[in-house]
Design a protein around this motif. Structure first.
Motif, short mmCIF file in Angstrom:
data_model
loop_
_atom_site.label_atom_id
_atom_site.label_comp_id
_atom_site.label_asym_id
_atom_site.label_seq_id
_atom_site.Cartn_x
_atom_site.Cartn_y
_atom_site.Cartn_z
N UNK A 48 105.28 68.34 68.58
CA UNK A 48 106.29 68.11 69.62
C UNK A 48 107.67 67.86 69.01
N UNK A 49 107.72 67.17 67.88
CA UNK A 49 109.00 66.96 67.20
C UNK A 49 109.57 68.29 66.72
N UNK A 50 108.73 69.12 66.15
CA UNK A 50 109.18 70.43 65.69
C UNK A 50 109.69 71.29 66.85
N UNK A 51 108.99 71.22 67.99
CA UNK A 51 109.45 71.96 69.16
C UNK A 51 110.83 71.51 69.61
N UNK A 52 111.06 70.21 69.57
CA UNK A 52 112.36 69.70 70.00
C UNK A 52 113.48 70.21 69.09
N UNK A 53 113.21 70.26 67.80
CA UNK A 53 114.21 70.77 66.85
C UNK A 53 114.49 72.25 67.12
N UNK A 54 113.42 73.04 67.32
CA UNK A 54 113.59 74.47 67.58
C UNK A 54 114.35 74.70 68.88
N UNK A 75 117.76 76.67 69.56
CA UNK A 75 117.56 77.98 70.19
C UNK A 75 118.72 78.43 71.06
N UNK A 76 119.14 77.58 72.00
CA UNK A 76 120.17 77.99 72.97
C UNK A 76 121.50 78.22 72.28
N UNK A 77 121.85 77.35 71.32
CA UNK A 77 123.10 77.52 70.59
C UNK A 77 123.13 78.80 69.79
N UNK A 78 122.02 79.11 69.14
CA UNK A 78 121.92 80.34 68.35
C UNK A 78 122.03 81.57 69.24
N UNK A 79 121.38 81.50 70.42
CA UNK A 79 121.40 82.67 71.30
C UNK A 79 122.82 82.94 71.81
N UNK A 80 123.54 81.86 72.13
CA UNK A 80 124.92 82.03 72.59
C UNK A 80 125.81 82.58 71.47
N UNK A 81 125.53 82.15 70.24
CA UNK A 81 126.39 82.54 69.12
C UNK A 81 126.04 83.93 68.58
N UNK A 82 124.74 84.20 68.42
CA UNK A 82 124.31 85.45 67.77
C UNK A 82 123.68 86.47 68.72
N UNK A 83 123.31 86.02 69.95
CA UNK A 83 122.64 86.94 70.88
C UNK A 83 121.23 87.27 70.45
N UNK A 142 122.31 64.11 61.21
CA UNK A 142 123.12 65.27 61.56
C UNK A 142 123.12 66.29 60.42
N UNK A 143 123.28 65.80 59.19
CA UNK A 143 123.26 66.68 58.02
C UNK A 143 121.91 67.38 57.89
N UNK A 144 120.85 66.63 58.18
CA UNK A 144 119.49 67.17 58.13
C UNK A 144 119.32 68.32 59.12
N UNK A 145 119.76 68.11 60.37
CA UNK A 145 119.65 69.16 61.39
C UNK A 145 120.50 70.37 61.00
N UNK A 146 121.69 70.12 60.48
CA UNK A 146 122.58 71.22 60.07
C UNK A 146 121.96 72.05 58.95
N UNK A 147 121.29 71.37 58.01
CA UNK A 147 120.66 72.10 56.90
C UNK A 147 119.51 72.97 57.40
N UNK A 148 118.73 72.43 58.35
CA UNK A 148 117.66 73.23 58.93
C UNK A 148 118.22 74.38 59.75
N UNK A 149 119.30 74.13 60.48
CA UNK A 149 119.92 75.19 61.27
C UNK A 149 120.36 76.34 60.37
N UNK A 150 120.94 76.00 59.23
CA UNK A 150 121.38 77.04 58.29
C UNK A 150 120.17 77.82 57.76
N UNK A 151 119.12 77.11 57.42
CA UNK A 151 117.91 77.75 56.88
C UNK A 151 117.27 78.68 57.91
N UNK A 152 117.14 78.21 59.16
CA UNK A 152 116.49 79.00 60.19
C UNK A 152 117.32 80.21 60.62
N UNK A 153 118.64 80.10 60.49
CA UNK A 153 119.50 81.21 60.91
C UNK A 153 119.50 82.36 59.90
#
Length: 325
Positions: free
Chosen positions: A238-244, A248-256, A287-298
């Motif tokens: 459930x924690x992993x789902x919340x991170x994804x 998700x929505x921010x990435x879709x708006x930015x990258x389609x 915040x830094x942790x989430x940003x690092x994961x965001x970079x990795x997943x993108x």
């Protein structure tokens, strides 16, 4: 489940199935990713029992999309009473009547559609035996190879259970039959099929739970230890789902583009020790942790686009574009 747990998780028994088995009931909001319900029960508690018990949770304006195992006339009536909506496959044993309350023969309907060279049809019908419920019935004729596969599977299952497949079932096997109470002015019959495909998201989630999280890998242990293990695994899930979902929505708006939940889950599961460390002591590093994961997943975690197939976000976009909402 290990047989010693049959007191807590009663299975069906017999030669094929285990004496102990568990069922996981899971409901979520497909738009937000919010978890609506998660429940561990005995396998003997059927899906339609769960649907009946959770019917009061359905809110005005909800659209309920479930597998056929959850379908009951009682739940359909409750959905309509709560001024909510549903899309479901039509149960093979459910009687269907036209608006004059004459029973519809699907073998005659098939012959008629073939004669008129129709592959798609929609009609207002009544379902049920005693208290008839008005619904839209959306009908599509299936290709011959699909029909033959259905017949083979049905005959195999009938032989296994010791009875014969009746003619009415064989006639219905020619069709894909969906029922809904959404007004035609809001959603066309083609859109009904598109929206129902969103239900496949739950199958993808179950696949992740099994292949990546290994929830089906059960070793002999005591009940309380097992439940601790289950809850720990689901906390991670459930924690992993919340991170994804957060990304998700921010990435879709930015990258389609959409993130692949399967790819993301494998990475987040492998790095969960970092997530745990941040959650234990929330601070500026979160915040830094989430940003690092965001970079990795993108970088390489995108959902692969399949030809001639819409993903669920594209289905939403089509639905909203064509409606007055």
């Amino acid at each position: 489940m290990p047989e010693r747990l049959k007191e807590h998780f009663c299975g069906y028994g017999g030669k094929v199935t285990s004496a102990a088995a568990a069922c996981i009931q899971y409901e979520f909001d497909v738009k937000s990713g919010k978890i609506l319900d998660i429940d561990f029960t005995s396998a003997k508690r059927t899906d339609y029992q769960d649907a009946r018990e959770k019917a009061d949770d359905i809110q005005r304006g909800d659209l309920v999309i479930r597998d056929l195992g959850y379908f009951t006339s009682d739940v359909v009536k409750k959905v309509i009473k709560n001024k909510a909506f549903f899309i479901s496959r039509l149960h093979s044993k459910l009687l269907v009547f036209n608006e004059d309350e004459k029973q519809i023969s699907f073998s005659r309907l098939y012959d008629k559609m073939i004669l008129k060279k129709q592959s798609h049809l929609e009609m207002q019908v009544l379902i049920g035996q005693k208290e008839k419920i008005p619904v839209r019935l959306v009908i599509d004729i299936m290709p011959e190879e699909v029909y033959q596969k259905r017949v083979v599977m049905a005959r195999k299952e009938s032989k296994k259970k010791g009875y014969q497949t009746n003619d009415e079932f064989m006639a219905r096997a020619h069709f894909n039959l969906l029922i809904t109470n959404i007004p035609q002015i809001d959603v066309s019959s083609i859109q009904v099929y598109q929206i129902y495909k969103i239900r496949w998201q739950i199958e993808l989630i179950f696949k992740i739970w099994k292949t990546t999280c290994g929830i089906d890998k059960i070793h002999p242990m005591r009940y309380h230890r097992l439940m601790c293990l289950f809850y720990a695994k689901f906390l991670i899930i459930l924690i992993n789902y919340q991170i994804i979902n957060l990304l998700q929505s921010g990435f879709y708006r930015k990258y389609g583009k959409l993130l692949s939940k399967d790819k993301c889950f494998k990475t987040l599961t492998n790095y969960f020790f970092k997530t745990r460390r941040v959650l234990l002591v929330p601070n500026q590093k979160t915040k830094t942790f989430i940003q690092s994961f965001a970079f990795m997943l993108s970088k390489n975690h995108w959902l692969e686009k399949r030809k001639m197939r819409l993903n669920y976000i594209e289905i939403f976009t089509l639905f909203i574009s064509y409606s007055d909402i």
